[in-house]
Design a protein around this motif. Structure first.
Motif, mmCIF file in Angstrom:
data_model
loop_
_atom_site.group_PDB
_atom_site.id
_atom_site.type_symbol
_atom_site.label_atom_id
_atom_site.label_comp_id
_atom_site.label_asym_id
_atom_site.label_seq_id
_atom_site.Cartn_x
_atom_site.Cartn_y
_atom_site.Cartn_z
ATOM 1 N N LEU A 230 -10.509 -31.159 133.863
ATOM 2 C CA LEU A 230 -11.291 -31.913 134.658
ATOM 3 C C LEU A 230 -10.859 -33.496 134.594
ATOM 4 N N ALA A 231 -10.290 -33.616 133.516
ATOM 5 C CA ALA A 231 -9.817 -35.032 133.229
ATOM 6 C C ALA A 231 -8.400 -35.239 134.072
ATOM 7 N N ALA A 232 -7.891 -34.021 134.162
ATOM 8 C CA ALA A 232 -6.534 -34.316 134.788
ATOM 9 C C ALA A 232 -6.596 -33.977 136.605
ATOM 10 N N ALA A 238 -8.224 -28.995 143.907
ATOM 11 C CA ALA A 238 -8.875 -27.854 144.493
ATOM 12 C C ALA A 238 -9.816 -26.882 143.674
ATOM 13 N N HIS A 239 -9.562 -27.033 142.721
ATOM 14 C CA HIS A 239 -10.581 -26.099 141.571
ATOM 15 C C HIS A 239 -11.566 -27.058 140.871
ATOM 16 N N ASP A 240 -11.568 -28.358 141.086
ATOM 17 C CA ASP A 240 -12.418 -29.101 140.343
ATOM 18 C C ASP A 240 -13.922 -28.766 140.431
ATOM 19 N N GLN A 267 -21.017 -36.509 123.024
ATOM 20 C CA GLN A 267 -19.376 -36.797 123.032
ATOM 21 C C GLN A 267 -18.604 -36.037 124.216
ATOM 22 N N ALA A 268 -18.903 -34.728 124.440
ATOM 23 C CA ALA A 268 -18.154 -34.190 125.477
ATOM 24 C C ALA A 268 -18.417 -34.715 126.888
ATOM 25 N N GLU A 269 -19.619 -34.851 127.143
ATOM 26 C CA GLU A 269 -20.075 -35.189 128.397
ATOM 27 C C GLU A 269 -19.515 -36.601 128.482
ATOM 28 N N SER A 270 -19.415 -37.367 127.510
ATOM 29 C CA SER A 270 -18.937 -38.742 127.615
ATOM 30 C C SER A 270 -17.145 -38.934 128.065
ATOM 31 N N ALA A 271 -16.776 -37.911 127.376
ATOM 32 C CA ALA A 271 -15.358 -37.755 127.560
ATOM 33 C C ALA A 271 -14.995 -37.373 129.138
ATOM 34 N N GLU A 276 -11.712 -39.025 129.822
ATOM 35 C CA GLU A 276 -10.442 -39.235 128.521
ATOM 36 C C GLU A 276 -10.536 -37.758 127.833
ATOM 37 N N GLU A 277 -9.887 -37.241 127.316
ATOM 38 C CA GLU A 277 -9.754 -36.142 126.418
ATOM 39 C C GLU A 277 -10.381 -36.302 125.299
ATOM 40 N N GLU A 278 -11.311 -35.381 124.848
ATOM 41 C CA GLU A 278 -12.078 -35.517 123.592
ATOM 42 C C GLU A 278 -11.044 -35.132 122.428
#
Length: 280
Positions: A230-232, A238-240, A267-271, A276-278
């Protein structure tokens, strides 16, 4: 309102040919067993411990009583844990109920309590106070006849011979010793069974914890992968939408549940939101 302590003791001693002086002595369970036997005449009275002095022996007596209740579908609960403490009020209330049940179902006629228990009396038992084999006047007017005393029963069977009486006492002592050994064996077996159950429960917990860690680690790997993708691909990959759906499912909660501040979910949702990667 139930009978008084004095009335109950008079009825109990007359029916069972005992010499109870306190209601608390019913906490051994022996008297209750024989009261029910006087109604149905099918309890294993020979297994009842009339000389019980320890709580595990009281429990064994109440187990015989409970089996009789189950057999004859008597649905009243037996408060064993309270009765074996030999407290006055608990035993009074239960004996009052037993007396009322007996009034309703006693078939009448003669009940030879001494013969049913093999001529055995009752020892000091619960709450002190010596027991003795005796008779008393039937003050309640219940439809029962006095059973002969233990001495009369033994004399009639033995023809008055003192040698036979001595032999009977010896056999009674041997039978009492056998019953004690049998109860000790049952107690040890029950203890071993409980220890085995505890050990099995511990092993089950350990296995469940291992499986939990196994599946949690797999789920964590998926979570990290989804976050990275998702971050990338926030620029419209296409697969987001597929990854976003997976992420939504992973962080879905039940109504009324809130993720703690600073927790892993937060923390994960914030990332994800910040692109940004957690870091772990």
């Amino acid at each position: 309102m139930g009978e008084s302590r004095t009335e109950l003791l008079a009825w109990l001693n007359d029916l069972l040919q005992l010499g109870y002086t306190k209601i608390e002595q019913c906490g051994t369970g022996a008297a209750h067993c024989q009261i029910i036997d006087s109604i149905y005449r099918d309890l294993p009275v020979s297994k009842v411990k009339f000389n019980a002095k320890h709580e595990y022996e009281y429990v064994a007596n109440f187990k015989i009583l409970q089996n009789a209740f189950d057999k004859h579908k008597i649905d009243n609960a037996i408060p064993v844990e309270r009765l074996i403490k030999c407290k006055f009020q608990d035993n009074l209330e239960f004996l009052q109920w037993v007396k009322k049940f007996w009034d309703n179902y006693y078939p009448g006629g003669t009940y030879d309590a001494v013969a049913r228990r093999g001529g055995a009396g009752a020892g000091a038992g619960a709450a002190g106070g010596g027991f003795k084999t005796t008779t008393s006047n039937n003050k309640l007017g219940t439809p029962l006849k006095k059973a002969p005393s233990a001495t009369a029963v033994r004399a009639s069977r033995a023809g008055g011979g003192s040698t036979t009486n001595a032999g009977g006492l010896s056999r009674a002592a041997a039978a009492s010793s056998d019953r004690t050994a049998e109860l000790e064996a049952e107690y040890q077996k029950a203890l071993q069974d409980m220890q085995q159950q505890v050990m099995e429960a511990k092993l089950t917990v350990e296995q469940v914890e291992k499986e939990r860690e196994f599946y949690f680690s797999k789920l964590r790997e998926i979570e990290i992968y989804v976050q990275e993708q998702l971050a990338a691909g926030l620029d419209g990959g296409a697969h987001d939408h597929v990854l976003q759906h997976i992420s939504d499912v992973m962080y879905k909660t039940e109504d009324g549940f809130e993720i703690p501040q600073g927790g892993e979910g937060a923390q994960a949702e914030s990332a994800i939101a910040g692109g940004e990667e957690e870091t772990f």
